[in-house]
Motif scaffolding. Sequence first.
Motif, mmCIF file in Angstrom:
data_model
loop_
_atom_site.group_PDB
_atom_site.id
_atom_site.type_symbol
_atom_site.label_atom_id
_atom_site.label_comp_id
_atom_site.label_asym_id
_atom_site.label_seq_id
_atom_site.Cartn_x
_atom_site.Cartn_y
_atom_site.Cartn_z
ATOM 1 N N LYS A 46 15.048 -31.209 -16.147
ATOM 2 C CA LYS A 46 15.867 -31.852 -15.116
ATOM 3 C C LYS A 46 17.285 -32.045 -15.650
ATOM 4 N N PRO A 47 18.315 -31.879 -14.853
ATOM 5 C CA PRO A 47 18.313 -31.360 -13.471
ATOM 6 C C PRO A 47 18.757 -29.896 -13.428
ATOM 7 N N GLU A 48 18.362 -29.105 -14.450
ATOM 8 C CA GLU A 48 18.872 -27.744 -14.565
ATOM 9 C C GLU A 48 18.331 -26.852 -13.443
ATOM 10 N N SER A 49 19.137 -25.821 -13.102
ATOM 11 C CA SER A 49 18.709 -24.786 -12.167
ATOM 12 C C SER A 49 18.325 -23.543 -12.955
ATOM 13 N N TYR A 50 17.447 -22.717 -12.365
ATOM 14 C CA TYR A 50 16.936 -21.545 -13.053
ATOM 15 C C TYR A 50 17.076 -20.309 -12.170
ATOM 16 N N LEU A 51 17.506 -19.207 -12.784
ATOM 17 C CA LEU A 51 17.530 -17.908 -12.119
ATOM 18 C C LEU A 51 16.236 -17.189 -12.449
ATOM 19 N N VAL A 52 15.512 -16.787 -11.405
ATOM 20 C CA VAL A 52 14.193 -16.174 -11.571
ATOM 21 C C VAL A 52 14.248 -14.750 -11.033
ATOM 22 N N ARG A 53 13.727 -13.802 -11.813
ATOM 23 C CA ARG A 53 13.590 -12.415 -11.391
ATOM 24 C C ARG A 53 12.120 -12.025 -11.426
ATOM 25 N N LEU A 54 11.727 -11.238 -10.437
ATOM 26 C CA LEU A 54 10.343 -10.814 -10.334
ATOM 27 C C LEU A 54 10.323 -9.304 -10.127
ATOM 28 N N THR A 55 9.569 -8.578 -11.003
ATOM 29 C CA THR A 55 9.522 -7.121 -10.962
ATOM 30 C C THR A 55 8.080 -6.664 -10.873
ATOM 31 N N PRO A 56 7.691 -5.906 -9.821
ATOM 32 C CA PRO A 56 6.317 -5.384 -9.758
ATOM 33 C C PRO A 56 6.165 -4.178 -10.684
ATOM 34 N N SER A 63 0.805 -1.217 0.000
ATOM 35 C CA SER A 63 0.000 0.000 0.000
ATOM 36 C C SER A 63 0.837 1.266 0.000
ATOM 37 N N ALA A 64 2.172 1.144 -0.034
ATOM 38 C CA ALA A 64 3.021 2.333 0.008
ATOM 39 C C ALA A 64 2.898 3.158 -1.266
ATOM 40 N N VAL A 65 2.628 2.491 -2.398
ATOM 41 C CA VAL A 65 2.521 3.169 -3.689
ATOM 42 C C VAL A 65 1.206 2.762 -4.346
ATOM 43 N N ASP A 66 1.052 3.140 -5.605
ATOM 44 C CA ASP A 66 -0.165 2.768 -6.332
ATOM 45 C C ASP A 66 -0.298 1.254 -6.431
ATOM 46 N N ARG A 67 -1.520 0.817 -6.712
ATOM 47 C CA ARG A 67 -1.803 -0.608 -6.802
ATOM 48 C C ARG A 67 -0.910 -1.270 -7.844
ATOM 49 N N ILE A 68 -0.430 -2.446 -7.499
ATOM 50 C CA ILE A 68 0.390 -3.216 -8.433
ATOM 51 C C ILE A 68 -0.512 -3.820 -9.498
ATOM 52 N N LEU A 69 -0.215 -3.506 -10.760
ATOM 53 C CA LEU A 69 -1.031 -3.956 -11.882
ATOM 54 C C LEU A 69 -0.598 -5.328 -12.390
ATOM 55 N N ALA A 70 0.686 -5.603 -12.291
ATOM 56 C CA ALA A 70 1.186 -6.872 -12.832
ATOM 57 C C ALA A 70 2.596 -7.093 -12.289
ATOM 58 N N TYR A 71 3.094 -8.291 -12.526
ATOM 59 C CA TYR A 71 4.493 -8.628 -12.251
ATOM 60 C C TYR A 71 5.145 -9.075 -13.553
ATOM 61 N N ARG A 72 6.389 -8.668 -13.747
ATOM 62 C CA ARG A 72 7.168 -9.177 -14.872
ATOM 63 C C ARG A 72 8.049 -10.307 -14.346
ATOM 64 N N LEU A 73 7.839 -11.500 -14.895
ATOM 65 C CA LEU A 73 8.611 -12.670 -14.508
ATOM 66 C C LEU A 73 9.674 -12.915 -15.573
ATOM 67 N N PHE A 88 3.336 3.989 -12.134
ATOM 68 C CA PHE A 88 4.604 4.715 -12.188
ATOM 69 C C PHE A 88 5.592 4.028 -13.110
ATOM 70 N N GLY A 89 5.532 2.711 -13.169
ATOM 71 C CA GLY A 89 6.480 1.945 -13.964
ATOM 72 C C GLY A 89 6.975 0.739 -13.188
ATOM 73 N N GLU A 90 8.190 0.285 -13.532
ATOM 74 C CA GLU A 90 8.752 -0.886 -12.881
ATOM 75 C C GLU A 90 9.239 -0.553 -11.484
ATOM 76 N N GLY A 91 9.083 -1.517 -10.575
ATOM 77 C CA GLY A 91 9.558 -1.371 -9.207
ATOM 78 C C GLY A 91 10.874 -2.093 -8.996
ATOM 79 N N ASP A 92 11.188 -2.342 -7.728
ATOM 80 C CA ASP A 92 12.436 -3.015 -7.384
ATOM 81 C C ASP A 92 12.370 -4.494 -7.747
ATOM 82 N N VAL A 93 13.526 -5.018 -8.146
ATOM 83 C CA VAL A 93 13.626 -6.395 -8.626
ATOM 84 C C VAL A 93 14.147 -7.289 -7.501
#
Length: 1002
Positions: A716-726, A670-680, A730-735
Amino acid sequence: MGLGVRLLWLLIGVLRAVRGQGVYAPPTVHILPSAQGCAVEEERDAERVYTVREGDTLELQCLFTGHPRPQIRWTKAGATDHLNDLYLHNETLRIENISRHQGGRYYCKAENRHGVPAIRSIRVEVYFLDDPVITVHQSVGEAKEQFYFERTVFLRCVANSNPPVHYTWRRGREALTQGSDAGVEIYEPFFTQGETKILKLKNLRPQDYATYTCISSVRSVCGIEDKSTHFSLSNQTAPPSIKLLLEDPLVVNPGETITLVCVASGGDPLPSLKWVRPGEEELPKRSIVKRGTLTLTAVTLDDGGTYTCVASNNVGNPAKRSTSILVRGLRKGRFWITPDPYHNDDNIQIGREVKISCQVEATPPEELQFSWLKNGRPLRSSERMVITHTDTDVSPGTTNLDIIDLKFTDFGTYTCVASLRNGGIPEISIDVNISSTTVPPELTVPRGRSHLVVQEGDTVDLQCLVSGKPKPIILWSRVEEGGAAVAAPALMQDGSDQVESYDGVLRITNVTRDMSGTYRCQTSQYNGFNVKPREALIQLVVQFPPVVEPVNIEIRQALGRAFVLSCHLLRAHPARLLRYEWKLGSRLLTVGQFTDQQGDTEYQVRALNREGYGEYTCDITNEAGAGRCSFLVTGKAYAPEFYYDTYSSLWQNRPTVYSFKLQWTQMEPSAVDRILAYRLSFKQVGQSRWWEQEIPIDGNIGVGELLTYNLTELVKPESYLVRLTPITRFGEGDVTERIITYSRGERKRVLRCHRKPVRKLKTAKVKDEQKDEVRGASLCRQDATPVNPHLREFQCGFEDEALCLFSQDKSDVFDWTRHSATTRDTKYTPNTGPSSDHTGSKQGFYMYIETSRPRLEGDKARLLSPTFNTNSKVSSNPHSPTYCLAFYYHMYGKHIGALNVLLRQKGQTVTEVSVWSLTGNQGSRWMQAKVTIHPTTAFQIVMEGVRGPGIEGDIAIDDVSIEEGECKDLPPNNLRSLAPPSLPHIWQLCVSVSVALIGRQR
């Protein structure tokens, strides 16, 4: 399926929000030592004590829970080094080749902004055993050069160790104990607290001349082997004596090479020799030591001093002999002029007395000699020209020339010449002019320079003008503001008490505010007139710009909101005529002036619009400059907080791929405007290609609300790096980032449930605009779709710290313990417990009950499974609710108690029914048990271990599973189920896993 197709399937998922209940939790910590230590014990105050051998690797893992993921910091009591920089690997503290000095109390602290920080400690004991040393002494007053008959001799054995050392003595091959020989006593002095063992040989007998062996032992704790040392006692045994083959003192010239020879003149065994320099930690760097010979090459004045040869052979006291090295030289030549002491006048006048003094430091002092010249010609002592010298043993040496009844013809240049009697060292000459122009000093400060105002960072010259002949050296120091000398004076810029100046100028570069104050300049009493020092004071004022806070802060706000920015003034000099100026970027907002009582200035934003985002600055200025508060007002959303306590986060439905349940909460939604989506965004670790997709969000996200997105078709058995951005208006938030890793241990503990119809959801947009349907992705909880629709079983091998959501019963007497064969310590309870898990792996984990003290016979430890729900509405056969419970058990030891399995059902009341039980020693092997159960409502399985009559009664269990249907292929030694056989069957089994339960069990 190709890699490209699999990556496209990776984009498929479902976003679900667990509404109504947050998952924020304060941190908890638990310190888990590695398997390389010797033992882990609990003390009375519940502090754990971890024992490790010196030279081994200390590894302490800080296990933690809490959401958001806590920050971990390691500290050590009394330590100043930064453990987290030197030894931290992730959350594990790792110290290789640990030394005894690194033992102590270590703390793990976890913080995550919720509740109070969690702190746990563990005391690390470093065990070691040094080689023992035998020393020999005679009784007081009986010491001779040799150990004659009818003398009492003490053999003392000492070894540094932890834990305390145990000693045994041997004479030849004969073991010596108290009372075994009337002529031998063995005792431990009370004042040494068991750290030494003394062998007393009363009135030496012929059989006492033998080889004695002292064996030190810590009883093989930590695998530390015993150590021993020997000493041969004979009638020749004697303490050391030495002699030096050199002159004392040894006088040398600078640059020469000298050799000090020390030889042993007596002692048996043959003494060892070493050279030391008293008061110094080590010998000069250019020294060469070979046995008892010390060679110093190219000696300097600093090499002079006392050198001591020490001889020791562990018999009696060490022998010591010292010698002095005198490096010839002259230094620190000074002079002063003393006017006639019988007249209250500092000037030199005709007809009065005047004395010229000359002082020089000489080595050796007895070689120092002075001579005087007048105008270059030798001067001898006479009735009017009296020359005196101080004693040669006084250093520094001083010579005085007293001129009685000064005449005009006495004016001229007097030269004091200092030299060493045997030459080889340059002379020191000091010229002093006596004339009508020889006057005492006067000290003044230039006009306008007694009060200086400068700004911080400037270079300033403090100057005192000195007149007189000869011109004296000026000494600078700092004084108290009131003018009195400070008992502990403030230091000069270089850290010294005072600074010498030959031109009367003190230069301070890059001046700082703490250099403000009063400075004193005064004449020295050497190299000038020996009169009362002249002095002057200079006041230095250092101005500096205002110091403000906050210097730089970020403020996140939503559009339309009101807020206030405040800039606080901490200090400034001068603190008058302060002005402030508020700006947004380069646009001026407001200006003003501080009042005398004002300490801060504020700017109010009544309703934030899009143009109101940016950097607000407040500059508070004075004569020295400006201090700036900076506020970055932004609408960026805070970073998402990945949830790491997801139960059954990984599962697989085909042999080559796996799926992962990604969960997170949103920090301060609630600190900023409503989050519309996440970029995965995601990619395989080690690859460069990124894939992106957008996850739309409907409605507001609550504080602590858990969001879920299922990723499928991971290779399998790979590992994945995942980033999530709200994303907001205003635009993109912290990742935020995390790595997803495939783990067989994770797959082993997955709870698998039946399939319900899955509602197809609108898919997220892929970066390359490809779309697909949602398949195989869902949220498993009490009222939601199962995680995996293909398998109908529960399996747990206790490979994870979460114990598959098994929990300890709080009503029992003690707890089950998770262990592997590489970490379990069996030194106190041999002949009991397993040596591996049921598969034979030393690294595999299992659960067991530790029956050592303080456990008593009949004490119970109860382990509760997660709660399972039955649901006949989706069962394929509602008339037959039957499940097969299987597990492996290990019951080895002569004091084995009982292992009971109970079915605990949760209806209107909680009931428990025994379904399986076994008592007594079953041998050192793993065996499987299977039992059919017939629950009628939500239920748990209770594994109850009962302590037997002694400590050799450890019971272990491993690989617990629950499958739908009757038990088949019963093991030959299986016991029959104790539950009623004729209850209705239920075909559906699902674990009630809610977010709250996850928090409680973790």
